[in-house]
Design a protein around this motif. Sequence first.
Motif, PDB file in Angstrom:
ATOM      1  N   HIS A 147      22.126  31.964  35.513  1.00  0.00           N
ATOM      2  CA  HIS A 147      22.537  31.593  37.059  1.00  0.00           C
ATOM      3  C   HIS A 147      23.942  31.272  37.123  1.00  0.00           C
ATOM      4  O   HIS A 147      24.448  31.555  38.135  1.00  0.00           O
ATOM      5  CB  HIS A 147      21.551  30.401  37.500  1.00  0.00           C
ATOM      6  CG  HIS A 147      20.181  30.922  37.543  1.00  0.00           C
ATOM      7  ND1 HIS A 147      19.742  31.802  38.725  1.00  0.00           N
ATOM      8  CD2 HIS A 147      19.132  30.533  37.247  1.00  0.00           C
ATOM      9  CE1 HIS A 147      18.352  31.829  38.676  1.00  0.00           C
ATOM     10  NE2 HIS A 147      18.047  30.939  37.699  1.00  0.00           N
ATOM     11  N   ALA A 148      24.365  30.656  36.139  1.00  0.00           N
ATOM     12  CA  ALA A 148      25.897  30.076  36.204  1.00  0.00           C
ATOM     13  C   ALA A 148      26.809  31.111  36.049  1.00  0.00           C
ATOM     14  O   ALA A 148      27.833  31.385  36.751  1.00  0.00           O
ATOM     15  CB  ALA A 148      26.262  29.105  35.371  1.00  0.00           C
ATOM     16  N   LYS A 149      26.591  32.379  34.984  1.00  0.00           N
ATOM     17  CA  LYS A 149      27.498  33.416  35.071  1.00  0.00           C
ATOM     18  C   LYS A 149      27.384  34.095  36.201  1.00  0.00           C
ATOM     19  O   LYS A 149      28.292  34.825  36.626  1.00  0.00           O
ATOM     20  CB  LYS A 149      26.723  34.204  33.751  1.00  0.00           C
ATOM     21  CG  LYS A 149      27.886  35.421  33.567  1.00  0.00           C
ATOM     22  CD  LYS A 149      29.215  34.915  33.093  1.00  0.00           C
ATOM     23  CE  LYS A 149      29.548  34.269  31.873  1.00  0.00           C
ATOM     24  NZ  LYS A 149      31.089  33.998  31.547  1.00  0.00           N
ATOM     25  N   PHE A 150      26.157  34.321  36.921  1.00  0.00           N
ATOM     26  CA  PHE A 150      26.215  34.977  38.083  1.00  0.00           C
ATOM     27  C   PHE A 150      27.052  34.441  39.142  1.00  0.00           C
ATOM     28  O   PHE A 150      27.798  35.121  39.754  1.00  0.00           O
ATOM     29  CB  PHE A 150      24.513  35.203  38.770  1.00  0.00           C
ATOM     30  CG  PHE A 150      24.487  35.731  40.071  1.00  0.00           C
ATOM     31  CD1 PHE A 150      24.741  37.216  40.269  1.00  0.00           C
ATOM     32  CD2 PHE A 150      24.601  35.060  41.058  1.00  0.00           C
ATOM     33  CE1 PHE A 150      24.801  37.717  41.443  1.00  0.00           C
ATOM     34  CE2 PHE A 150      24.714  35.607  42.428  1.00  0.00           C
ATOM     35  CZ  PHE A 150      24.728  36.769  42.714  1.00  0.00           C
ATOM     36  N   GLU A 151      27.082  33.334  39.416  1.00  0.00           N
ATOM     37  CA  GLU A 151      27.844  32.730  40.247  1.00  0.00           C
ATOM     38  C   GLU A 151      29.370  32.926  39.910  1.00  0.00           C
ATOM     39  O   GLU A 151      30.206  32.866  40.843  1.00  0.00           O
ATOM     40  CB  GLU A 151      27.696  31.195  40.360  1.00  0.00           C
ATOM     41  CG  GLU A 151      26.268  30.842  41.158  1.00  0.00           C
ATOM     42  CD  GLU A 151      26.303  31.444  42.613  1.00  0.00           C
ATOM     43  OE1 GLU A 151      27.382  31.508  43.302  1.00  0.00           O
ATOM     44  OE2 GLU A 151      25.326  32.070  42.991  1.00  0.00           O
ATOM     45  N   VAL A 198      30.618  35.463  38.159  1.00  0.00           N
ATOM     46  CA  VAL A 198      30.875  36.751  39.039  1.00  0.00           C
ATOM     47  C   VAL A 198      31.080  36.753  40.262  1.00  0.00           C
ATOM     48  O   VAL A 198      31.965  37.372  40.846  1.00  0.00           O
ATOM     49  CB  VAL A 198      29.815  37.857  38.292  1.00  0.00           C
ATOM     50  CG1 VAL A 198      29.984  39.227  38.933  1.00  0.00           C
ATOM     51  CG2 VAL A 198      30.009  37.833  36.789  1.00  0.00           C
ATOM     52  N   ARG A 199      30.093  36.358  41.007  1.00  0.00           N
ATOM     53  CA  ARG A 199      30.233  36.402  42.460  1.00  0.00           C
ATOM     54  C   ARG A 199      31.453  35.668  42.973  1.00  0.00           C
ATOM     55  O   ARG A 199      32.123  36.472  44.037  1.00  0.00           O
ATOM     56  CB  ARG A 199      28.800  35.595  43.070  1.00  0.00           C
ATOM     57  CG  ARG A 199      28.876  35.793  44.545  1.00  0.00           C
ATOM     58  CD  ARG A 199      27.625  34.935  45.384  1.00  0.00           C
ATOM     59  NE  ARG A 199      28.200  33.549  44.898  1.00  0.00           N
ATOM     60  CZ  ARG A 199      29.089  32.749  45.563  1.00  0.00           C
ATOM     61  NH1 ARG A 199      29.859  33.344  46.329  1.00  0.00           N
ATOM     62  NH2 ARG A 199      29.218  31.406  45.237  1.00  0.00           N
ATOM     63  N   ARG A 200      31.683  34.765  42.617  1.00  0.00           N
ATOM     64  CA  ARG A 200      33.102  34.002  42.959  1.00  0.00           C
ATOM     65  C   ARG A 200      34.330  34.896  42.583  1.00  0.00           C
ATOM     66  O   ARG A 200      35.225  35.061  43.528  1.00  0.00           O
ATOM     67  CB  ARG A 200      33.322  32.448  42.573  1.00  0.00           C
ATOM     68  CG  ARG A 200      32.314  31.543  43.268  1.00  0.00           C
ATOM     69  CD  ARG A 200      32.749  30.081  42.649  1.00  0.00           C
ATOM     70  NE  ARG A 200      32.586  29.848  41.435  1.00  0.00           N
ATOM     71  CZ  ARG A 200      31.490  29.654  40.824  1.00  0.00           C
ATOM     72  NH1 ARG A 200      30.353  29.300  41.548  1.00  0.00           N
ATOM     73  NH2 ARG A 200      31.536  29.208  39.540  1.00  0.00           N
ATOM     74  N   ALA A 201      34.546  35.351  41.381  1.00  0.00           N
ATOM     75  CA  ALA A 201      35.531  36.269  41.086  1.00  0.00           C
ATOM     76  C   ALA A 201      35.596  37.431  41.748  1.00  0.00           C
ATOM     77  O   ALA A 201      36.553  37.768  42.422  1.00  0.00           O
ATOM     78  CB  ALA A 201      35.476  36.721  39.628  1.00  0.00           C
ATOM     79  N   VAL A 202      34.449  38.163  42.242  1.00  0.00           N
ATOM     80  CA  VAL A 202      34.428  39.576  43.096  1.00  0.00           C
ATOM     81  C   VAL A 202      34.944  38.863  44.446  1.00  0.00           C
ATOM     82  O   VAL A 202      35.474  39.729  45.065  1.00  0.00           O
ATOM     83  CB  VAL A 202      33.107  39.981  43.101  1.00  0.00           C
ATOM     84  CG1 VAL A 202      32.926  41.033  43.982  1.00  0.00           C
ATOM     85  CG2 VAL A 202      32.788  40.616  41.621  1.00  0.00           C
ATOM     86  N   ALA A 203      34.459  38.012  45.005  1.00  0.00           N
ATOM     87  CA  ALA A 203      34.702  37.417  46.414  1.00  0.00           C
ATOM     88  C   ALA A 203      36.066  37.343  46.539  1.00  0.00           C
ATOM     89  O   ALA A 203      36.883  37.546  47.719  1.00  0.00           O
ATOM     90  CB  ALA A 203      33.833  36.308  46.671  1.00  0.00           C
ATOM     91  N   LYS A 204      36.763  36.652  45.416  1.00  0.00           N
ATOM     92  CA  LYS A 204      38.396  36.534  45.629  1.00  0.00           C
ATOM     93  C   LYS A 204      38.991  37.686  45.370  1.00  0.00           C
ATOM     94  O   LYS A 204      40.076  37.764  46.286  1.00  0.00           O
ATOM     95  CB  LYS A 204      38.582  35.491  44.323  1.00  0.00           C
ATOM     96  CG  LYS A 204      39.954  34.952  44.370  1.00  0.00           C
ATOM     97  CD  LYS A 204      40.472  34.255  42.977  1.00  0.00           C
ATOM     98  CE  LYS A 204      41.957  34.157  43.045  1.00  0.00           C
ATOM     99  NZ  LYS A 204      42.159  33.740  41.473  1.00  0.00           N
TER     100      LYS A 204
END
Length: 145
Positions: free
Chosen positions: A55-59, A61-67
């Motif tokens: 779950h932490a690694k997904f978050e 990835v999600r934050r890096a992509v959103a940025k």
Amino acid sequence: FREPAADGAFHDTGIPEDLLLLVEATAQPTLIVEHCVDCHTHKLITLKHDESRYHAKFEEVRRAVAKDLPFLRVEKNPEREPEDLTHNHAKTDHCAHKFCQHPNVYPRLGSFEVTLRTSIKETPIFSKISSQKWPKLSSVVRKAR
């Protein structure tokens, strides 16, 4: 759904708005992340299995992509067709080994698979199953560009 014409008047397209929104959503490039879940059901298979890491690694990835790639949607374990889900590790005795990767299991045991889906094709970006490592965020973002 009504759309404006050149004269400024609105004309009925005959296409339901729900369908137009669905088409628009599926046309948007999407980063699909398949990752292991229900780790408590297979703790006997591996002692290093910690669901919170997935779950932490997904978050991350999600934050890096959103940025860096704000136009890219990120989805975690999108639903699959019921016929694709015929195999359940928790209910199957013969799968009590570390590298069980039946094609009909979703999400797969130990998986952290990242795939770029566009309207044209799906491109694998990263595979924890193949590499036996966690992804580097910079590499995921770079490959998703």
